[in-house]
Write a protein that holds these residues in place. Structure first.
Motif, PDB file in Angstrom:
ATOM      1  N   VAL A  44     -19.792  -9.161 100.568  1.00  0.00           N
ATOM      2  CA  VAL A  44     -18.628  -8.943  99.712  1.00  0.00           C
ATOM      3  C   VAL A  44     -18.928  -7.804  98.746  1.00  0.00           C
ATOM      4  CG1 VAL A  44     -17.088  -9.922  97.976  1.00  0.00           C
ATOM      5  CG2 VAL A  44     -17.888 -11.346  99.866  1.00  0.00           C
ATOM      6  N   ASN A  45     -18.002  -6.839  98.661  1.00  0.00           N
ATOM      7  CA  ASN A  45     -18.080  -5.751  97.698  1.00  0.00           C
ATOM      8  C   ASN A  45     -16.730  -5.663  96.998  1.00  0.00           C
ATOM      9  OD1 ASN A  45     -18.306  -3.315  96.277  1.00  0.00           O
ATOM     10  ND2 ASN A  45     -19.567  -2.374  97.868  1.00  0.00           N
ATOM     11  N   THR A  46     -16.686  -6.059  95.722  1.00  0.00           N
ATOM     12  CA  THR A  46     -15.424  -6.099  94.978  1.00  0.00           C
ATOM     13  C   THR A  46     -14.984  -4.727  94.492  1.00  0.00           C
ATOM     14  OG1 THR A  46     -16.523  -6.514  92.866  1.00  0.00           O
ATOM     15  CG2 THR A  46     -15.960  -8.428  94.218  1.00  0.00           C
ATOM     16  N   GLY A  47     -15.878  -3.734  94.537  1.00  0.00           N
ATOM     17  CA  GLY A  47     -15.545  -2.400  94.067  1.00  0.00           C
ATOM     18  C   GLY A  47     -15.692  -2.218  92.574  1.00  0.00           C
ATOM     19  N   THR A  48     -15.949  -3.295  91.833  1.00  0.00           N
ATOM     20  CA  THR A  48     -16.147  -3.215  90.389  1.00  0.00           C
ATOM     21  C   THR A  48     -17.530  -3.766  90.048  1.00  0.00           C
ATOM     22  OG1 THR A  48     -15.312  -5.437  89.858  1.00  0.00           O
ATOM     23  CG2 THR A  48     -13.688  -3.673  90.105  1.00  0.00           C
TER      24      THR A  48
END
Length: 746
Positions: A235-239
């Motif tokens: 998972v990569n939330t981008g924040t």
């Protein structure tokens, strides 16, 4: 569709009983329904990727290792029976970026139910997740490799000779299906399938659900066979905000964790395959709206060499914020094709939406076919007594009949909402199952009204039911109206999908959004071109191309329910390992396709086609084919002849059906065909005859001569006479039908 599939699987499981499992081997019977319950057509639908042996000739069904020497079976299976293949390995990898998950499933199955000297086709069936879109399939068996490929539609029609397949795509859009041709009995099939799907947003949580439930009868015969399940989640939330894990159905082990990113692994030796779907949910710790702007450069193979950006804005987890006041007009298609369950499901979902309105909200309902039937002459407040009257009106006035016309009810709704106050958000919800000839006129009218009224223009939200409506018209209409589009492709999903659609669209967090500085770039292209509102359960994704330089911080402005302007500062950074083009690809291709339809532009069609081929994502202007990638070399001459090898590969290709949506079906709409029907219903006499003959053939298909003679020897004389008379009657009925066809010149 589902009924045909369920019947084929049920017949396949009956045939599978002929397969000898050997001594002290494990066998599983088909699932039994509790007493008093009938088996539904959905009970056999797969809840995970599965392979089936397609059996036309039941005589080939046997254990390829241990022949059973059972009596010969006469007849053929029409439609073909489907025997679920035994699964030997399964592994899943899910990569989640922003609001999109890319799923890759790798598994191995064995054709355990066909003689070693025979072969059969095998059907792959994959249940896709939320707004799922197939990306590719690779199959390996017997030194052969088959892969899917996205190609130009004109190219595949003119140059490639496809294998004929009568049963290629009888499933709906919730399932992906293709045929693997001619697999030998006893052969192992290694398969890898990938697709994309959207994360679900609810109650401030983001979640992913992957179909991972396997029936008991896919377990191998042997009791002691090592079974291993693997699930890898990234998972990569981008924040860089804190992430809180909320739920996991499987025992995941953390591999690594960084700010806004984490990886988990589930790996276990098991006795039985998984009996539950994989579900995982998490939340980003932020009560206020948050997001990021990601930048990336184009690849060398990209036809568009402008830089890319992706703006991601999420509403946050604050559940106590003030709610906007709303003025709502519901437009409901009540044409003849909506009769039965579709219209009843729409009524139920609409009543649920009315209950979510507050007393300060106002609404009206317009049911339309060629005419309009309004609940009220104006917008009424959503008080308890008014809602009760609306409920009674829905049951009395919403009766399906007649044709379809969009323009008149849309103009009526725009007129009702022309005096909306500044502290309210106007909405139009359009629900239909059909297509009309003047759809471009409807879009132009909506676009003209939006440009005139500016920020006070209604949010036009559209919902398409089935495959007869033009979904790209509905997407274009919602795009120019800054609304929310959604759809249901089978009867059972109408009500839940509509409730989800209402719940998302009716609760905005920020309205009239503006991204500061986008107009300052050279050669900028933004999708969607008219920015929609930020909704509670739906993040805002803006994708585009540009020339120039982004600032380090981008300001996003929007209005809140307490009439205050909210400014959200988004950091601008490199996308890193987040494939922003693939994340936004589905939305980008759909909006480009809708635009190409609206302007009837060959240039935009070509743009969609090139993008679809480069990303491997099917579109309306491309086809997905399933072709033989590597073949066992038959002789030295074929090896030297590159041209003949290329021609052989083209001929060994099959078209993958049921991928594009299409642009509606005007004929089906004008004829008021039931929304989920395949063909017009046949005459009652012929239907009864076919049903009787079908039942008889179904009995005969699996009866051998010895069994038949043994059964007949135990019948008394009167029973034999009765059966003879019945067969004679059926024969006369068949002869009568043939004579009628001959007399009609058929």
């Amino acid at each position: 569709m589902e009924g045909d599939f369920a019947m084929s699987v049920e017949e396949g499981l009956k045939l599978a009983k002929r397969v000898y499992a050997g001594k002290e081997r494990y066998t599983a019977d088909p699932p039994r329904q509790p007493a008093g319950m009938e088996r539904t057509k959905t009970s056999f639908l797969p809840k995970a990727p599965m392979l089936y042996a397609v059996i036309v000739n039941p005589a080939i069904v046997d254990n390829p290792d241990i022949p059973s020497y059972q009596p010969h079976v006469y007849g053929r299976c029409d439609p073909p029976a489907l025997i679920p293949l035994q699964m030997k390995e399964i592994a899943v990898k899910a990569d989640c970026y922003l609001d999109t998950a890319f799923i890759r499933v790798r598994g191995r199955w064995r054709v355990h139910c066909v003689m070693g000297s025979c072969s059969c086709d095998c059907r792959l069936l994959v249940p896709l997740g939320e707004q799922g879109s197939i990306l590719g399939v690779e199959v390996n068996f017997a030194k052969k490799s088959w892969i899917t490929q996205v190609v130009h539609r004109e190219e595949d029609q003119n140059k490639v000779k496809f294998l004929k397949n009568e049963y290629m795509g009888f499933m709906n859009r919730l399932f992906f299906s293709l045929i693997i041709p001619q697999v030998d009995g006893g052969c192992d099939i290694s398969l890898e399938v990938s697709w994309s799907q959207k994360l679900l947003h609810k109650d401030g949580h983001l979640s992913i659900k992957i179909p991972f439930t396997f029936p008991e009868y896919v377990a191998p015969f042997a009791k002691i066979v090592p079974k291993r399940e693997i699930i890898e989640l990234n998972v990569n939330t981008g924040t860089e905000k804190e992430v809180i894990i909320q739920k996991s159905t499987h025992a995941l082990k953390e591999k690594n964790r960084h700010a806004g990113r984490f990886s988990f692994l589930y790996e276990a030796d098991i006795e039985n395959w998984s009996t539950k779907d994989f579900e995982f949910s998490y939340s980003v710790f932020s009560s206020d709206p948050y997001g990021v702007v990601l930048l990336n450069s184009p690849s060398l193979h990209d036809h568009d060499q402008r830089d890319m950006f992706c703006l991601y804005l999420y509403s946050g987890s604050n559940q106590m914020r003030k709610v906007f006041r709303k003025d709502v007009v519901f437009l409901v298609d009540i044409s003849g094709s909506m009769q039965g369950k579709p219209l009843e499901s729409v009524k139920t979902a609409l009543l649920s939406a009315l209950q979510h309105l507050s007393p300060s909200d106002c609404f009206n309902i317009i049911a339309f076919n060629e005419e309009m039937h309004s609940f009220s002459s104006s917008l009424d407040p959503a008080h308890a007594k008014v809602l009760e009257k609306a409920t009674q009106w829905l049951s009395k006035k919403m009766i399906s009949n007649g044709g379809t016309d969009f323009l008149q009810p849309l103009n009526k709704a725009l007129g009702l909402l022309s005096n909306t106050k500044e502290d309210s958000v106007p909405y139009i919800f359009l629900i239909t199952d059909g297509a009309v000839e003047n759809e471009r006129v409807v879009c132009r009218a909506a676009n003209s009204h939006t440009e005139k009224t500016g920020s006070m223009s209604p949010r036009i939200c559209t919902f398409g039911i089935g495959s007869y409506c033009n979904h790209y018209f509905l997407q274009m209409l919602s795009s120019v109206g800054r609304g929310k589009y959604s759809a249901a492709y089978d009867q059972d999903s109408i009500e839940p999908e509509m409730q989800k659609w209402f719940r998302r669209a009716l609760f905005p967090v920020l309205t009239n959004i503006n991204v500061d500085g986008l107009d300052n770039f050279e050669a900028v292209e933004v999708y969607p071109s008219k920015l929609p509102d930020l909704l509670v359960e739906c993040p805002l994704i803006i994708y585009g191309r540009y020339e120039g330089k982004f600032p380090s911080v981008v300001k996003v402005e929007g209005g809140s329910a307490d009439i205050k302007e909210v400014v959200v500062n988004l950091n601008v950074q490199s996308s890193g390992d987040i494939p922003i083009e693939k994340v936004a690809a589905k939305q980008y291709i759909d909006l480009l396709t809708a635009k190409a339809w609206f302007f009837d532009s060959k240039q935009l069609e070509d743009k969609v086609s090139k993008l679809s081929i480069r990303l491997g994502m099917p579109s309306e202007f491309t086809n997905m084919i399933f072709r033989l990638e590597a073949m066992e070399k038959e002789n030295a001459k074929q090896k030297r002849d590159e041209k003949r090898r290329s021609k052989a590969k083209d001929e060994a290709s099959a078209l993958v059906h049921n991928v594009p949506l299409g642009f509606g079906n005007l004929i089906a709409t004008m004829e008021n065909l039931p929304v989920f029907s395949e063909v017009p219903s046949q005459p009652a006499a012929l239907a009864a005859f076919e049903k009787a003959v079908g039942r008889c053939s179904g009995l005969c298909d699996y009866c051998c001569c010895v069994c038949c003679l043994g059964a007949c020897s135990k019948l008394n004389d009167q029973c034999v006479i009765t059966l003879t008379q019945l067969c004679a009657a059926l024969s006369c009925l068949a002869c009568f039908e043939c004579c009628e066809l001959c007399c009609n010149g058929d």
